[in-house]
Design a protein around this motif. Sequence first.
Motif, PDB file in Angstrom:
ATOM      1  N   GLU A  56      63.876  48.074   6.918  1.00  6.65           N
ATOM      2  CA  GLU A  56      62.672  47.460   7.085  1.00  6.65           C
ATOM      3  C   GLU A  56      61.828  47.260   6.279  1.00  6.65           C
ATOM      4  OE1 GLU A  56      60.761  44.774   9.729  1.00  6.65           O
ATOM      5  OE2 GLU A  56      62.748  45.818  10.179  1.00  6.65           O
ATOM      6  N   ILE A  57      61.306  48.296   5.458  1.00  6.65           N
ATOM      7  CA  ILE A  57      60.164  48.133   4.334  1.00  6.65           C
ATOM      8  C   ILE A  57      61.112  47.287   3.286  1.00  6.65           C
ATOM      9  CG2 ILE A  57      59.491  49.367   2.640  1.00  6.65           C
ATOM     10  CD1 ILE A  57      59.130  51.960   4.421  1.00  6.65           C
ATOM     11  N   ALA A  58      62.268  47.472   3.045  1.00  4.95           N
ATOM     12  CA  ALA A  58      62.937  46.463   2.019  1.00  4.95           C
ATOM     13  C   ALA A  58      62.788  45.041   2.440  1.00  4.95           C
ATOM     14  CB  ALA A  58      64.182  47.087   1.384  1.00  4.95           C
ATOM     15  N   LYS A  59      63.238  45.039   3.730  1.00  2.00           N
ATOM     16  CA  LYS A  59      63.360  43.581   4.118  1.00  2.00           C
ATOM     17  C   LYS A  59      61.865  42.838   4.218  1.00  2.00           C
ATOM     18  CE  LYS A  59      65.086  43.293   8.339  1.00  2.00           C
ATOM     19  NZ  LYS A  59      65.323  42.815   9.857  1.00  2.00           N
ATOM     20  N   ARG A  60      61.092  43.750   4.441  1.00  2.00           N
ATOM     21  CA  ARG A  60      59.590  43.127   4.431  1.00  2.00           C
ATOM     22  C   ARG A  60      58.766  42.889   3.080  1.00  2.00           C
ATOM     23  NH1 ARG A  60      56.013  46.035   9.198  1.00  2.00           N
ATOM     24  NH2 ARG A  60      57.568  45.461  11.004  1.00  2.00           N
ATOM     25  N   ALA A  61      59.584  43.600   1.975  1.00  2.00           N
ATOM     26  CA  ALA A  61      58.993  43.428   0.755  1.00  2.00           C
ATOM     27  C   ALA A  61      59.780  42.329   0.189  1.00  2.00           C
ATOM     28  CB  ALA A  61      59.608  44.618  -0.224  1.00  2.00           C
ATOM     29  N   GLN A  62      61.073  41.886   0.615  1.00  3.69           N
ATOM     30  CA  GLN A  62      61.620  40.687   0.140  1.00  3.69           C
ATOM     31  C   GLN A  62      60.935  39.381   0.713  1.00  3.69           C
ATOM     32  OE1 GLN A  62      65.426  40.810   1.252  1.00  3.69           O
ATOM     33  NE2 GLN A  62      66.273  41.639  -0.637  1.00  3.69           N
ATOM     34  N   GLN A  63      60.284  39.420   1.671  1.00  6.95           N
ATOM     35  CA  GLN A  63      59.666  38.248   2.193  1.00  6.95           C
ATOM     36  C   GLN A  63      58.355  37.900   1.705  1.00  6.95           C
ATOM     37  OE1 GLN A  63      59.382  39.115   6.528  1.00  6.95           O
ATOM     38  NE2 GLN A  63      61.812  38.521   6.655  1.00  6.95           N
TER      39      GLN A  63
END
Length: 63
Positions: A56-63
Amino acid sequence: MKQSEIKDLSAEQLQEKLNESKKSYLELTSTHAISPIANPLQIRSLRRTVARLHTEIAKRAQQ
């Protein structure tokens, strides 16, 4: 912790939960190495929770 619960957390809460879960995971694995714990499936669930939080942290960092 379920994915739906993780999505509702803020970035600060995610980081806090990640640190807390990692600490618990390390304590459980070291305890289990010394003497078997009552429920070894706790280790698997904590490992998966840590992975979900990282994702979830990585997904939010991509956005």
